[in-house]
Design a protein around this motif. Structure first.
Motif, PDB file in Angstrom:
ATOM      1  N   ASP A   1      34.991 -38.590   5.985  1.00 51.95           N
ATOM      2  CA  ASP A   1      33.566 -38.501   5.788  1.00 51.95           C
ATOM      3  C   ASP A   1      33.046 -39.596   6.129  1.00 51.95           C
ATOM      4  OD1 ASP A   1      31.204 -36.691   5.524  1.00 51.95           O
ATOM      5  OD2 ASP A   1      30.881 -38.073   4.094  1.00 51.95           O
ATOM      6  N   PRO A   2      33.355 -40.960   5.756  1.00 52.47           N
ATOM      7  CA  PRO A   2      32.604 -42.155   6.133  1.00 52.47           C
ATOM      8  C   PRO A   2      32.800 -42.551   7.551  1.00 52.47           C
ATOM      9  CG  PRO A   2      34.122 -42.457   4.070  1.00 52.47           C
ATOM     10  CD  PRO A   2      34.375 -41.040   4.727  1.00 52.47           C
TER      11      PRO A   2
ATOM     12  N   PHE B   1      28.294 -37.834  13.539  1.00 49.90           N
ATOM     13  CA  PHE B   1      27.936 -36.658  14.134  1.00 49.90           C
ATOM     14  C   PHE B   1      26.650 -36.196  13.147  1.00 49.90           C
ATOM     15  CE2 PHE B   1      32.369 -36.391  14.892  1.00 49.90           C
ATOM     16  CZ  PHE B   1      32.358 -36.288  16.180  1.00 49.90           C
ATOM     17  N   HIS B   2      26.253 -36.731  12.305  1.00 48.52           N
ATOM     18  CA  HIS B   2      25.142 -36.437  11.312  1.00 48.52           C
ATOM     19  C   HIS B   2      23.860 -37.203  11.963  1.00 48.52           C
ATOM     20  CE1 HIS B   2      23.371 -34.723   7.651  1.00 48.52           C
ATOM     21  NE2 HIS B   2      22.755 -35.864   7.544  1.00 48.52           N
TER      22      HIS B   2
ATOM     23  N   ASN C   1      18.111 -33.221  14.280  1.00 48.75           N
ATOM     24  CA  ASN C   1      17.982 -31.915  13.945  1.00 48.75           C
ATOM     25  C   ASN C   1      19.459 -31.396  14.109  1.00 48.75           C
ATOM     26  OD1 ASN C   1      17.282 -29.563  12.423  1.00 48.75           O
ATOM     27  ND2 ASN C   1      16.916 -28.379  14.155  1.00 48.75           N
ATOM     28  N   ARG C   2      20.430 -32.413  13.840  1.00 48.86           N
ATOM     29  CA  ARG C   2      21.928 -32.204  13.925  1.00 48.86           C
ATOM     30  C   ARG C   2      22.547 -32.642  12.547  1.00 48.86           C
ATOM     31  NH1 ARG C   2      23.972 -35.880  18.289  1.00 48.86           N
ATOM     32  NH2 ARG C   2      24.528 -37.138  16.683  1.00 48.86           N
ATOM     33  N   LEU C   3      22.964 -31.663  11.934  1.00 52.26           N
ATOM     34  CA  LEU C   3      23.803 -31.916  10.589  1.00 52.26           C
ATOM     35  C   LEU C   3      25.333 -31.947  10.608  1.00 52.26           C
ATOM     36  CD1 LEU C   3      21.081 -29.861   8.419  1.00 52.26           C
ATOM     37  CD2 LEU C   3      21.082 -32.290   9.147  1.00 52.26           C
ATOM     38  N   PHE C   4      25.932 -32.601   9.964  1.00 50.10           N
ATOM     39  CA  PHE C   4      27.486 -32.584  10.032  1.00 50.10           C
ATOM     40  C   PHE C   4      27.772 -32.065   8.182  1.00 50.10           C
ATOM     41  CE2 PHE C   4      31.601 -34.668   8.994  1.00 50.10           C
ATOM     42  CZ  PHE C   4      32.258 -34.089   9.806  1.00 50.10           C
TER      43      PHE C   4
END
Length: 126
Positions: free
Chosen positions: A102-103, A109-110, A115-118
């Motif tokens: 995740d780090p 990608f987030h 308006n792009r959520l990971f």
């Protein structure tokens, strides 16, 4: 990270990723690279705290373009999450995702401004 994975493994991983996924026209600023390298070395040899490293990286964001800023966010996240000691046990899925993947993936990608959520989804078979 070098103490945990080893410089050779990280170099091989970097070269493989660079060859497959890096757009050749995009370059990380060499001066910024040297600053980041020095910060990481200081954190590694304990002459700089993680908090001071975050502050140094945050000050670099002011002059970074959007792609360099993403790289700086990834490095900052890794400084926060990655352990300084080797693990003597098998790392399970949750720890792998939370502390290692995740780090790195989240800043890539987030992007809530676009308006792009990971998100990580729990999928079970059965």
């Amino acid at each position: 990270m070098i103490n945990i994975f080893g410089a050779d493994v990280l170099e091989d991983f970097y070269l493989e990723l660079r060859g497959k996924y890096i757009i050749k026209a995009i370059k990380f600023d060499p001066d910024m690279f040297n600053e980041v390298k020095n910060i990481l070395l200081k954190v590694g040899d304990k002459t700089m705290t993680r908090t001071k490293a975050h502050m140094s990286l945050a000050s670099m964001l002011e002059n970074a373009g959007s792609l360099n800023a993403r790289i700086l966010h990834i490095i900052s996240n890794c400084i926060s999450k990655l352990p300084k000691t080797e693990k003597s046990y098998v790392i399970a899925e949750t720890e792998l995702i939370t502390n290692y993947l995740d780090p790195i993936l989240s800043p890539m990608f987030h992007d809530p401004d676009s308006n792009r959520l990971f998100r990580w989804y729990v999928i079970s078979n059965g």
